[in-house]
Design an enzyme around this catalytic site. Structure first.
Site, PDB file in Angstrom:
ATOM      1  N   TYR A  68     -13.925  41.788  -8.782  1.00 58.65           N
ATOM      2  CA  TYR A  68     -13.346  41.498  -7.472  1.00 58.65           C
ATOM      3  C   TYR A  68     -14.488  41.376  -6.464  1.00 58.65           C
ATOM      4  O   TYR A  68     -15.379  42.225  -6.431  1.00 58.65           O
ATOM      5  CB  TYR A  68     -12.413  42.626  -7.023  1.00 58.65           C
ATOM      6  CG  TYR A  68     -11.111  42.714  -7.780  1.00 58.65           C
ATOM      7  CD1 TYR A  68     -10.164  41.694  -7.718  1.00 58.65           C
ATOM      8  CD2 TYR A  68     -10.798  43.835  -8.541  1.00 58.65           C
ATOM      9  CE1 TYR A  68      -8.963  41.772  -8.406  1.00 58.65           C
ATOM     10  CE2 TYR A  68      -9.599  43.935  -9.233  1.00 58.65           C
ATOM     11  CZ  TYR A  68      -8.685  42.905  -9.162  1.00 58.65           C
ATOM     12  OH  TYR A  68      -7.500  42.991  -9.840  1.00 58.65           O
ATOM     13  N   GLU A  99     -10.039  37.701  -7.923  1.00 56.16           N
ATOM     14  CA  GLU A  99      -8.916  37.461  -7.006  1.00 56.16           C
ATOM     15  C   GLU A  99      -8.619  35.984  -6.788  1.00 56.16           C
ATOM     16  O   GLU A  99      -7.569  35.649  -6.228  1.00 56.16           O
ATOM     17  CB  GLU A  99      -9.155  38.152  -5.658  1.00 56.16           C
ATOM     18  CG  GLU A  99     -10.238  37.550  -4.791  1.00 56.16           C
ATOM     19  CD  GLU A  99     -11.622  38.112  -5.072  1.00 56.16           C
ATOM     20  OE1 GLU A  99     -12.546  37.820  -4.293  1.00 56.16           O
ATOM     21  OE2 GLU A  99     -11.800  38.838  -6.084  1.00 56.16           O
ATOM     22  N   ASP A 114      -8.772  44.720   2.298  1.00 56.38           N
ATOM     23  CA  ASP A 114      -9.981  44.195   1.656  1.00 56.38           C
ATOM     24  C   ASP A 114     -10.105  42.682   1.823  1.00 56.38           C
ATOM     25  O   ASP A 114     -11.096  42.086   1.409  1.00 56.38           O
ATOM     26  CB  ASP A 114     -10.067  44.587   0.178  1.00 56.38           C
ATOM     27  CG  ASP A 114      -8.849  44.210  -0.631  1.00 56.38           C
ATOM     28  OD1 ASP A 114      -7.956  43.535  -0.073  1.00 56.38           O
ATOM     29  OD2 ASP A 114      -8.774  44.592  -1.807  1.00 56.38           O
ATOM     30  N   LYS A 154     -15.110  46.557  -8.710  1.00 53.07           N
ATOM     31  CA  LYS A 154     -15.299  46.267  -7.293  1.00 53.07           C
ATOM     32  C   LYS A 154     -16.586  45.486  -7.055  1.00 53.07           C
ATOM     33  O   LYS A 154     -17.484  45.471  -7.898  1.00 53.07           O
ATOM     34  CB  LYS A 154     -15.320  47.558  -6.473  1.00 53.07           C
ATOM     35  CG  LYS A 154     -13.987  48.302  -6.467  1.00 53.07           C
ATOM     36  CD  LYS A 154     -12.850  47.458  -5.913  1.00 53.07           C
ATOM     37  CE  LYS A 154     -12.950  47.217  -4.426  1.00 53.07           C
ATOM     38  NZ  LYS A 154     -11.817  46.416  -3.895  1.00 53.07           N
ATOM     39  N   HIS A 177     -13.813  39.528  -2.914  1.00 52.77           N
ATOM     40  CA  HIS A 177     -13.240  39.473  -1.566  1.00 52.77           C
ATOM     41  C   HIS A 177     -14.310  39.095  -0.543  1.00 52.77           C
ATOM     42  O   HIS A 177     -14.513  39.760   0.471  1.00 52.77           O
ATOM     43  CB  HIS A 177     -12.578  40.810  -1.196  1.00 52.77           C
ATOM     44  CG  HIS A 177     -11.466  41.206  -2.120  1.00 52.77           C
ATOM     45  ND1 HIS A 177     -10.271  40.518  -2.165  1.00 52.77           N
ATOM     46  CD2 HIS A 177     -11.366  42.212  -3.039  1.00 52.77           C
ATOM     47  CE1 HIS A 177      -9.473  41.086  -3.076  1.00 52.77           C
ATOM     48  NE2 HIS A 177     -10.125  42.094  -3.611  1.00 52.77           N
ATOM     49  N   ARG A 192     -12.199  53.578 -11.539  1.00 52.62           N
ATOM     50  CA  ARG A 192     -11.855  52.616 -12.585  1.00 52.62           C
ATOM     51  C   ARG A 192     -13.109  52.165 -13.330  1.00 52.62           C
ATOM     52  O   ARG A 192     -14.233  52.371 -12.874  1.00 52.62           O
ATOM     53  CB  ARG A 192     -11.160  51.401 -11.969  1.00 52.62           C
ATOM     54  CG  ARG A 192      -9.773  51.662 -11.459  1.00 52.62           C
ATOM     55  CD  ARG A 192      -9.187  50.482 -10.702  1.00 52.62           C
ATOM     56  NE  ARG A 192      -9.851  50.268  -9.420  1.00 52.62           N
ATOM     57  CZ  ARG A 192      -9.537  49.299  -8.564  1.00 52.62           C
ATOM     58  NH1 ARG A 192      -8.579  48.434  -8.872  1.00 52.62           N
ATOM     59  NH2 ARG A 192     -10.180  49.177  -7.418  1.00 52.62           N
TER      60      ARG A 192
END
Length: 372
Positions: free
Chosen positions: A94, A118, A270, A75, A96, A15
């Site tokens: 993101y 997120e 994740d 990511k 996490h 992506r």
């Protein structure tokens, strides 16, 4: 503002955080965009398209990090990127954090401003930047689960939808949010017998109203889960606690209750995973087997369908990215409560309670926002 779009370097992550259309929108607002060469190639966007949209294409990831005030990614940064991050540099991606203590400490030490997709949250508690990828991941969980149920891939050798005279597979979905709903719809569409569990009775009523006849709803508790896993063929973990670790609903001991060749797909991996034996895997090596149970635990599932995923993600992230670029992160967060909830780390402090609790670190409930 100077915006940088590096190429994603996590294993098999194809992506990209900004499309040529997104570059054009940023340029319209007067911002400068630098894109790393081949960053969009995996999603079907050539460097020439970015250049035509007004971006400057830079040859290396080091060049992008060095020049950008704001980095837009998909990511979380991995270890090789940590040295490239500058103090007070805004990273919008993101993260996490609750599943990686190393990443948390690295961002604190770098003094970066980490705004996590997120945990951006609307007043109705929905997570607008998690929804599109949750939709993709929920649907993919069934595709992958159906594949790994095949005998050559060590599954039970059962067809998800069955055939006339042969019953369909039984699918158990743990969690009735976006991931769980999409997984249940997908499995039901393929003809499986589906049970979806959730803690919320109002949510179960909603699901009961919208789901087809081959989907049953059930209250999520240890007793019901223990009973259901005994004859489930495919189990999808779809539990999310925003910004925090997912609870373990299926423990190591419970694997012994399942039939050999059962497949578990933990979409929550994740965030630490809701199945105790699940640890993150990659698209290159997506599965492992414990106690004859096939575990599929790819942490970036939507990365396998990058064209669809990139468009779905950037449709959601771009309006927020434009606000951050137009106003700067402090003013944007002061004026937009949704963005403010996305702040996880800034000025060397943790600003999101779930992250602090995950690693027993100090939590700073408020941060002084300039222009507030």
């Amino acid at each position: 503002m100077i915006i940088g779009v590096p190429k994603e370097i996590k294993n098999n992550e194809n992506r990209v955080a900004l499309t040529p259309a997104g570059v054009s929108e940023m340029k319209k607002h007067g911002h400068t965009v630098y894109v790393q060469a081949t960053a969009g190639l995996g999603s079907g966007f050539a460097d020439e398209e970015y250049a035509e949209a007004g971006a400057v294409v830079l040859p290396t990831i080091e060049d992008v990090y060095a020049i950008a005030e704001m980095i837009i990614k998909v990511k979380e940064p991995i270890a090789s990127e940590y040295p490239l991050i500058k103090k007070d540099q805004l990273l919008f991606t993101y993260f996490h954090f609750a599943s990686s203590e190393e990443l948390t400490h690295a961002m604190l030490e770098k003094g970066a401003v980490c705004l996590a997709y997120e945990t951006v949250e609307k007043t109705d508690r929905s997570l607008p930047l998690l929804v599109p990828m949750s939709e993709v991941a929920g649907r993919m969980a069934i595709q992958q689960g159906a594949k790994y149920l095949e005998k050559p891939l060590k599954g039970r050798g059962i067809l998800l939808g069955g055939v006339p005279g042969v019953p369909p597979a039984k699918v158990l979905v743990l969690g009735g949010g976006i991931v769980g709903t999409q997984a249940a719809k997908m499995a039901a569409g393929l003809g499986a017998q589906v049970t979806i569990m959730d803690l919320s009775l109002p949510r179960l009523r909603q699901l009961d109203d919208i789901m087809p006849a081959n989907v049953n709803t059930e209250m999520s508790n240890h007793y019901n889960i223990t009973r259901a896993i005994k004859d489930a063929d495919l189990i999808v973990g779809a539990v999310l606690i925003p910004g925090a670790k997912a609870p373990h609903l299926i423990t190591r001991d419970m694997l012994k209750l399942m039939r050999p060749g059962t497949v578990v797909v933990d979409v929550a991996v994740d965030q630490g995973g809701c199945i105790e034996t699940c640890t993150p895997t990659t698209h290159e090596n997506p599965t492992f087997i414990i106690d004859d149970i096939v575990h599929y635990c790819v942490a970036n599932m939507p990365g396998a369908v990058p064209y669809t995923s990139t468009l779905a993600l950037t449709n959601a992230t771009l309006p927020y990215a434009v606000q951050l670029a137009n106003k700067g992160w402090e003013k944007a967060c002061a004026e937009n409560e949704e963005l403010k909830k996305g702040l996880n780390v800034a000025n060397g402090k943790i600003l999101y309670k779930g992250v602090a609790e995950a690693w027993n670190l100090p939590f700073n409930e408020e941060i002084a926002l300039a222009n507030a």
